[in-house]
Motif scaffolding. Structure first.
Motif, short mmCIF file in Angstrom:
data_model
loop_
_atom_site.label_atom_id
_atom_site.label_comp_id
_atom_site.label_asym_id
_atom_site.label_seq_id
_atom_site.Cartn_x
_atom_site.Cartn_y
_atom_site.Cartn_z
N TRP A 67 0.82 -1.21 0.00
CA TRP A 67 0.00 0.00 0.00
C TRP A 67 0.86 1.26 0.00
N TRP A 68 2.12 1.14 0.40
CA TRP A 68 3.02 2.30 0.38
C TRP A 68 3.67 2.49 -0.99
N THR A 69 3.61 1.46 -1.80
CA THR A 69 4.26 1.55 -3.11
C THR A 69 3.28 1.32 -4.26
N GLY A 70 1.98 1.29 -3.96
CA GLY A 70 1.01 1.04 -5.01
C GLY A 70 -0.39 1.40 -4.59
N ASN A 71 -1.35 0.72 -5.22
CA ASN A 71 -2.76 1.04 -4.99
C ASN A 71 -3.18 0.74 -3.55
N TRP A 72 -4.24 1.42 -3.09
CA TRP A 72 -4.68 1.26 -1.71
C TRP A 72 -5.47 -0.03 -1.51
N ILE A 73 -6.12 -0.17 -0.38
CA ILE A 73 -6.70 -1.44 0.04
C ILE A 73 -7.85 -1.90 -0.84
N GLN A 74 -8.56 -0.98 -1.51
CA GLN A 74 -9.69 -1.37 -2.34
C GLN A 74 -9.20 -1.63 -3.76
N PRO A 75 -9.17 -2.88 -4.20
CA PRO A 75 -8.58 -3.19 -5.51
C PRO A 75 -9.34 -2.59 -6.68
#
Length: 487
Positions: A67-75
């Motif tokens: 989540w720190w290097t890409g998309n957040w929790i909701q895919p």
């Protein structure tokens, strides 16, 4: 005259009492939708909630570092919100799919936001005296928790303004059932807070606003320590001084700490939701209100915001801020009810409200009896309903009378704003515009949460200015001196 927060003597217990009252108002306003089982049932199968839970399940296997290097929790959506992801993941690990407990977190966060909103308003309004600031702060919190919009459980965005025939009926007759059958669901404006509490995925809005307020308060504290206070009479050494001149050895580090804390809270707010980017503009407006020579301090906020946007573009391709606003939302966001009325040609409340306000001014200015004001307002409203609206009986329909009340408040607020030219009033206008910039393409009712607070701050400021104007109009002119006569 520039606004200066000064170093007024403060009754700390009064401020603490106000914050506790604001906390209680916020918790009371959000209690019912959080603990009502039927409301909770509406979100048991909410698509956003289930997608977030699925993202949390995936994180149990692959970890949370992505989540720190890409998309957040909701895919299924493209955003860079690592702190919001960590919060929701922690809730999932604690409570699974017991979503009501997630909503309790939202409820407590809203109470804290109400308390910080009171403190922010108190500091802004303090120039008019601590009593006015205290009352204005509480008024802002009450209005924030009462503000309505097309929100709430079961919000149907696809139905808004799609059927002007149905909209015209609603605007004219209110909640009276439509005679022919219709598949359209009624446009019911809920309290925005009522709609925010049970929809726990909107914690992104709540926590970004919470830390945004903390950032602005810390920045205001920094500015307060750089603006000289009132001069203090000479002491034993025979030299005058001001609180701004009395610098303790830790003074510089304390001021730096306030600024660093403000920037840190700004960064945390942005990592919850990109809406907090507007804090860079709010910071510039706040510093300009306090003292223009401090505007340079808005630079780090702008740089930090630009860096986060660049990082987001790099790590989450496709996560963009909407560039083209949907024109219909501008009026809709400004005032739902009056925009609905104007959209279907209901204009008579506006000239009627203008005449009523002119009569009110004359009553106060020239000491005219209130009886004449009531009679004149009634006749003028009936006349406008007949001439402009076509039916004088409009005045006696509840929904139309409500439009007249709202138009009177709107035009009255504009009159106060243009007449007072108060620095704080216009600063809050700028802040209100700033928080609307990211949501000109509205995608959900939770987007109205930030604007609800700043609408309420501006409304409270205008009430204080209107009260000052009312008192000024009521003062008797000083009698002319009687010329001396020769005997």
């Amino acid at each position: 005259m520039r606004a200066n927060p000064g170093f007024h003597s403060s009754r700390s217990y009064l401020l603490a009492l106000g914050m506790l009252a604001a906390l209680g108002i916020g918790l009371l306003a959000g209690y019912y939708p959080v603990f009502d089982p039927s409301t909770q049932a509406l979100y048991a199968t909410n698509r956003d909630a289930l997608d977030i839970v699925e993202g949390a399940r995936q994180a149990e296997a692959r970890g949370t570092g992505a989540w720190w290097t890409g998309n957040w929790i909701q895919p299924t959506s493209r955003f860079y919100r690592p702190l919001a992801s960590l919060l929701m993941y922690a809730e999932y690990r604690l409570w699974g799919t017991d979503f009501q407990k997630y909503c309790v977190v939202s409820w407590l966060a809203h109470g804290a936001i109400s308390a910080l909103a009171f403190l922010f308003a108190f500091r802004l309004f303090r120039q008019g005296g601590e009593r006015a600031a205290w009352l204005g702060g509480l008024l802002a919190v009450v209005l924030f928790n009462l503000r309505r919009g097309v929100s709430g459980p079961g919000w149907p965005p696809q139905y808004i303004l799609d059927d002007f025939t149905f909209l015209s009926y609603r605007a004219t007759y209110g909640d009276i059932p439509v005679p022919p059958p219709t598949e359209m669901r009624p446009l019911i404006p809920f309290r925005i807070v009522y709609g925010e509490m049970p929809y726990w995925p909107a914690q992104t809005d709540l926590f970004s606003l919470l830390f945004a307020l903390a950032s602005l308060l810390a920045l205001d504290g920094w500015a307060a320590r750089l603006i000289p206070g009132p001069r203090i009479p000479a002491g034993e050494g025979g030299q005058t001084s001001s609180p701004g001149d009395r610098v303790c050895p830790q003074g510089a580090s304390l001021r730096a700490g306030y600024l660093a804390l403000s920037l840190l809270c700004f960064l945390v707010a942005m990592l919850f939701k990109e809406m907090a980017l507007t804090v860079a503009l709010l910071a510039a407006l706040l510093l300009g209100y306090r003292q223009r020579r401090l505007l340079w301090a808005a630079g780090p906020f702008l740089v930090l915001g630009a860096l986060l946007l660049a990082l987001r573009s790099l790590l989450v391709p496709g996560a963009t801020i909407p560039a083209r606003p949907e024109g219909r939302w501008i009026g809709f966001l400004a005032h739902y009810w009056l925009y609905q009325a104007a959209s279907v040609g209901i204009w008579w409340p506006f000239p009627a409200a203008g005449g009523i306000l002119a009569l009110l001014y004359c009553v106060r200015r020239y000491r005219i009896s209130l009886v004449w004001f009531v009679l004149g307002s009634l006749l003028w409203a009936l006349f406008m309903a007949q001439v402009v609206g076509g039916i004088f009986a409009y005045l006696f329909l509840p929904i139309q009378a409500y439009y007249l009340l709202l138009a009177t408040l709107l035009l009255g607020g504009l009159a106060v704003l243009l007449r007072s030219r108060s620095a704080i009033d216009w600063t809050l206008v700028g802040m209100l515009v700033a928080v609307h910039l990211p949501i000109l393409q509205v995608k959900g009712p939770h987007y109205l949460y930030w604007p609800a607070l700043f609408w309420s701050l501006l409304s409270a400021a205008l009430v204080l200015s209107a009260w000052d104007w009312w008192r000024e109009l009521g003062r008797s002119p000083s009698p002319a001196p009687v010329p001396a006569t020769k005997t």
